[in-house]
Design a protein around this motif. Structure first.
Motif, short mmCIF file in Angstrom:
data_model
loop_
_atom_site.label_atom_id
_atom_site.label_comp_id
_atom_site.label_asym_id
_atom_site.label_seq_id
_atom_site.Cartn_x
_atom_site.Cartn_y
_atom_site.Cartn_z
N HIS A 169 0.45 -1.14 -0.49
CA HIS A 169 -0.13 0.31 -0.19
C HIS A 169 0.81 1.50 0.23
N THR A 173 4.86 -0.76 3.66
CA THR A 173 4.46 -1.94 3.76
C THR A 173 4.88 -3.16 3.95
N GLN A 199 -0.53 1.19 6.29
CA GLN A 199 -1.93 1.10 5.20
C GLN A 199 -2.42 2.07 4.34
N GLU A 200 -1.62 3.41 4.93
CA GLU A 200 -1.85 4.54 4.10
C GLU A 200 -0.94 5.39 3.84
#
Length: 261
Positions: A169, A173, A199-200
């Motif tokens: 991601h 990650t 994740q973001e």
């Protein structure tokens, strides 16, 4: 009578639930009586009963033509109720964290090879994490996921991760299970997990475990920060806040040996 305009799969599901309903209304029932009541052929009824017996939902005494429900449905219902109780109990603690941080707070649990959000308190800021109750996210790139994996043995965790595809991601990650498990071991020791923009991009998250009365980690509570609002100097405070919440929730679920806080 057995013909249906429903797709075959849907029709089969309806038959299963009709059988369960009939068995719930009568302690024991034979194939012939059941097939007549449900207006299904005896052969079809028998086939469904044998499959349900194999799955553990129906019992048959010896070779007698009598079938009854087992307690497996009760066990499933009890698990569902546990999550209902968990959400009610966790809500107060999650709102307290939200009041102290003004950030998004999540309650998550394991759902096969992913996490699922059971409850959420939104941030008061316009810039916040976009998520919803019922949404699934990966285990390997979330703070909640790492906490849930830390509650499993090494072999159990690897078994859960075996079918999981590791998707990058962000450049932070984890790329595979071996790489992830190194961090999961640390999470197990420190009793909290982190997602540092894994994740973001631009999002950090910290999570702590929640235990059931048997000492199993069944869920995790987390708080998420945009990196521009994350104060690294306050990280110990955030961790302590989450662990205190995890401890209080766990105590109400019957567990009184929370490892920290």
């Amino acid at each position: 009578m057995e013909k249906s305009t429903q797709p075959e799969a849907v029709s089969s599901v309806l038959k299963v639930f009709n059988i369960l309903q009939a068995l719930a209304e009568q302690k024991e029932i034979g194939v012939s009586e059941l097939s007549q009541r449900l207006m299904m052929s005896k052969a079809t009824t028998y086939r469904f009963l044998q499959t349900m017996k194999m799955l553990g939902f129906v019992s048959q005494e010896g070779e007698a033509d009598k079938y009854a429900l087992t307690l497996k449905l009760f066990e499933l219902g009890a698990k569902a109720l546990e999550y209902v109780d968990l959400i009610d109990i966790a809500d107060k603690e999650m709102r307290e964290i939200s009041n102290q941080t003004n950030e998004t707070v999540h309650l998550g649990a394991l759902d096969e090879g992913a996490i699922i959000y059971l409850h959420k308190i939104d941030s008061s800021y316009n810039l916040r994490m976009h998520s919803r109750v019922g949404r699934r996210n990966p285990l390997y790139s979330t703070a909640i996921g790492k906490v849930l994996l830390a509650g499993k043995s090494h072999d159990e965790a690897l078994s859960i991760l075996e079918p999981v595809e590791f998707i990058k991601h962000t450049d932070k990650t984890h790329e595979n299970a071996d790489q992830l498990m190194g961090e999961v071991e640390l999470v197990a020791k420190q009793h909290f997990g982190e997602d540092n923009e894994e994740q973001e991009p631009g999002l950090r998250c910290i999570a702590s475990p929640i235990y059931d009365r048997f000492g199993n980690i069944i869920a995790s509570v987390s708080v998420s920060f945009p990196t521009i609002r994350f104060d690294i100097d306050r990280k110990p405070e955030y961790v302590k806040m989450l662990q205190h919440a995890g401890k209080r929730i766990s105590e109400q679920l019957g567990y009184h040996d929370y490892p920290v806080a």
